[in-house]
Design an enzyme around this catalytic site. Structure first.
Site, PDB file in Angstrom:
ATOM      1  N   ASP A 123       0.946  -1.421   0.320  1.00  0.00           N
ATOM      2  CA  ASP A 123      -0.194  -0.179   0.067  1.00  0.00           C
ATOM      3  C   ASP A 123       0.465   1.286  -0.265  1.00  0.00           C
ATOM      4  O   ASP A 123       0.610   2.009  -0.688  1.00  0.00           O
ATOM      5  CB  ASP A 123      -0.784   0.112   1.355  1.00  0.00           C
ATOM      6  CG  ASP A 123      -2.521   0.123   0.928  1.00  0.00           C
ATOM      7  OD1 ASP A 123      -2.979  -0.644  -0.510  1.00  0.00           O
ATOM      8  OD2 ASP A 123      -3.378  -0.135   1.746  1.00  0.00           O
ATOM      9  N   CYS A 171     -17.975 -14.996 -10.990  1.00  0.00           N
ATOM     10  CA  CYS A 171     -18.794 -13.633 -10.336  1.00  0.00           C
ATOM     11  C   CYS A 171     -20.102 -14.924 -10.641  1.00  0.00           C
ATOM     12  O   CYS A 171     -21.651 -14.001 -10.495  1.00  0.00           O
ATOM     13  CB  CYS A 171     -18.343 -12.461 -11.081  1.00  0.00           C
ATOM     14  SG  CYS A 171     -17.631 -11.278  -9.909  1.00  0.00           S
ATOM     15  N   CYS A 189     -23.949 -12.767 -11.288  1.00  0.00           N
ATOM     16  CA  CYS A 189     -24.309 -12.295 -10.167  1.00  0.00           C
ATOM     17  C   CYS A 189     -24.022 -10.429  -9.855  1.00  0.00           C
ATOM     18  O   CYS A 189     -23.224 -10.472 -11.354  1.00  0.00           O
ATOM     19  CB  CYS A 189     -23.145 -12.452  -9.409  1.00  0.00           C
ATOM     20  SG  CYS A 189     -23.633 -11.372  -7.608  1.00  0.00           S
ATOM     21  N   CYS A 203     -22.991  -6.533  -5.905  1.00  0.00           N
ATOM     22  CA  CYS A 203     -22.776  -5.214  -5.488  1.00  0.00           C
ATOM     23  C   CYS A 203     -22.760  -3.747  -6.643  1.00  0.00           C
ATOM     24  O   CYS A 203     -22.841  -2.826  -6.094  1.00  0.00           O
ATOM     25  CB  CYS A 203     -20.999  -6.094  -5.823  1.00  0.00           C
ATOM     26  SG  CYS A 203     -20.430  -6.156  -6.988  1.00  0.00           S
ATOM     27  N   CYS A 237     -24.641  -0.182  -4.334  1.00  0.00           N
ATOM     28  CA  CYS A 237     -23.373   0.288  -3.762  1.00  0.00           C
ATOM     29  C   CYS A 237     -24.500   1.582  -4.200  1.00  0.00           C
ATOM     30  O   CYS A 237     -25.340   2.362  -4.462  1.00  0.00           O
ATOM     31  CB  CYS A 237     -22.712   1.028  -5.327  1.00  0.00           C
ATOM     32  SG  CYS A 237     -21.741   2.563  -5.117  1.00  0.00           S
ATOM     33  N   CYS A 248     -17.677   6.915  -4.747  1.00  0.00           N
ATOM     34  CA  CYS A 248     -17.295   5.699  -3.908  1.00  0.00           C
ATOM     35  C   CYS A 248     -16.963   5.765  -2.424  1.00  0.00           C
ATOM     36  O   CYS A 248     -16.360   7.619  -2.385  1.00  0.00           O
ATOM     37  CB  CYS A 248     -15.707   5.087  -4.451  1.00  0.00           C
ATOM     38  SG  CYS A 248     -15.578   4.336  -2.859  1.00  0.00           S
ATOM     39  N   CYS A 285     -15.916   2.580   3.451  1.00  0.00           N
ATOM     40  CA  CYS A 285     -17.672   1.287   2.966  1.00  0.00           C
ATOM     41  C   CYS A 285     -17.665  -0.001   2.872  1.00  0.00           C
ATOM     42  O   CYS A 285     -16.136  -0.372   2.703  1.00  0.00           O
ATOM     43  CB  CYS A 285     -18.504   1.969   2.171  1.00  0.00           C
ATOM     44  SG  CYS A 285     -20.092   1.485   1.653  1.00  0.00           S
ATOM     45  N   CYS A 325     -21.641  -9.463  -1.044  1.00  0.00           N
ATOM     46  CA  CYS A 325     -21.178 -10.399  -1.530  1.00  0.00           C
ATOM     47  C   CYS A 325     -21.135 -11.582  -1.850  1.00  0.00           C
ATOM     48  O   CYS A 325     -20.382 -11.790  -0.054  1.00  0.00           O
ATOM     49  CB  CYS A 325     -19.773 -10.304  -2.288  1.00  0.00           C
ATOM     50  SG  CYS A 325     -18.619 -11.864  -3.555  1.00  0.00           S
TER      51      CYS A 325
HETATM   52 FE1  SF4 Z   1     -18.813 -10.794  -8.040  1.00  0.00          FE
HETATM   53 FE2  SF4 Z   1     -19.271 -10.730  -5.147  1.00  0.00          FE
HETATM   54 FE3  SF4 Z   1     -20.421  -8.546  -6.894  1.00  0.00          FE
HETATM   55 FE4  SF4 Z   1     -21.876 -11.095  -7.035  1.00  0.00          FE
HETATM   56  S1  SF4 Z   1     -21.591  -9.422  -5.476  1.00  0.00           S
HETATM   57  S2  SF4 Z   1     -20.630  -9.636  -8.789  1.00  0.00           S
HETATM   58  S3  SF4 Z   1     -20.579 -12.458  -7.058  1.00  0.00           S
HETATM   59  S4  SF4 Z   1     -17.906  -9.140  -6.748  1.00  0.00           S
END
Ligand code: SF4
Length: 337
Positions: free
Chosen positions: A129, A183, A186, A189, A193, A209, A236, A243
């Site tokens: 970082d 993913c 799905c 996320c 947001c 963000c 956040c 997820c």
């Molecule tokens: Fe991928 Fe997790 Fe977002 Fe679903 S919530 S699209 S699994 S990063």
């Protein structure tokens, strides 16, 4: 070659790293995408990303003669303590405990020393970082998880609540490849947001963000985004909380990351002196947001809670010597009266 690899894994685990993968020290495939993201200005005030982009993407510029990048994961996930509610603000999970930089740097030093002893003449340089290394690109290249639509590296066994460190070596080691994306269809996320910060899968406008706005952004928080910030005072976790891989992730408890500051009393933040705030957050990642920014954020959260009990606190903050805090306090007062 294989015994080098096994030795490295054994040493890295003994030093406290939970996942170890290796990439070849070439320019990672994500470099062009990263440069386009910077060119579009999605990094906001984080000028340091732009100024160091060349170094971030080329391991050989970071360590002359680099041949391998060891990518290391260290889990920070913890069960959340109970939410006290009331006039408190929420802190992102990675910042609940002690500052991770020192702990990881100590572990990187131990690992480097043990490798140098075993491999005389080895040159190595570690980073977490603080130095210009694009850890996520190396994580992707080495397969330390896949990069989810929420832009986080995700490991099937650990979710995405892990820090990424790198150790560049001038020694060739057998490299791992990228991990398959899990993913699928799905998009939780992206939909969850609060500020609509995702431009699309795996692409974020940092300027929207909440993590950026509460930690990195120095000026006024855009009016249209303040109500969406909810109770987030520092960072956040929404795109990780929703997820499915994070919820299923198996957690290893690191004592340094035990929650000390998961929920913070907003009144105390507004009333404490700069010195008291700095003292309170000594050794915590929360120190990255200076006292003025913490008070700015506290005003926004109080405005979002909208509780009349916050009025005296906000009236006092509206008389602050900081025009930034004043303006956010006046905005919040209107929502509490
Ligand atoms: Fe991928 Fe997790 Fe977002 Fe679903 S919530 S699209 S699994 S990063």
């Amino acid at each position: 070659m294989l015994s080098d690899r096994l030795f490295l894994e054994q040493q890295a685990r003994a030093c406290g790293f939970s996942s170890i993968r290796i990439a070849t020290a070439e320019i990672p495939p994500d470099a062009e995408r990263y440069e386009a993201w910077l060119e579009a200005g999605y990094h906001g005030d984080m000028g340091y990303l732009e100024n160091t982009s060349e170094l971030r993407l080329d391991a050989r510029k970071f360590l002359a003669g680099a041949r391998s990048v060891v990518v290391l994961g260290m889990d920070y996930g913890q069960p959340s303590p109970p939410d006290p509610g009331g006039l408190t603000g929420k802190v992102a999970c990675y910042a609940w405990g002690r500052d991770y930089h020192n702990l990881i740097l100590q572990r990187l030093r131990r690992l480097r020393k043990s490798l140098e002893e075993a491999w005389p003449g080895l040159r190595a340089r570690g980073s977490v970082d603080l130095l210009p290394v694009y850890e996520r690109a190396w994580a992707k290249a080495a397969g330390l998880g896949w990069i989810g639509k929420n832009c986080c590296a995700i490991l099937p066994s650990e979710g995405s609540t892990f820090f990424i460190a790198t150790l560049m070596l001038d020694r060739e080691l057998p490299a791992d490849g990228p991990m398959a994306d899990h993913c699928g269809r799905c998009r939780r996320c992206l939909d969850a947001c609060p500020t609509g910060a995702f431009l699309g899968p795996g692409s974020l406008d940092a300027r929207r963000c909440i993590s950026y706005l509460t930690i990195e952004h120095h000026g006024a928080i855009p009016l249209e985004l303040r109500p969406q910030m909810g109770r987030w005072l520092f960072g956040c976790d929404v795109c990780q909380e929703v997820c499915p891989h994070v919820r299923l992730g198996k957690k290893k408890l690191e004592e340094d990351f035990f929650p000390r500051h998961a929920f913070l009393p907003l009144g105390a933040i507004l009333e404490a002196s700069d010195a008291a705030l700095l003292d309170c957050f000594e050794g915590s990642p929360i120190r990255r947001a200076c006292p003025e920014r913490l008070r700015r954020n506290a005003c926004v959260v109080l405005g979002n809670i909208g509780d009349r009990r916050a009025v005296p606190l906000l009236e006092q903050a509206a008389r602050s010597a900081s025009p930034l805090v004043q303006e956010h306090a006046i905005w919040a007062l209107e929502r509490c009266l």
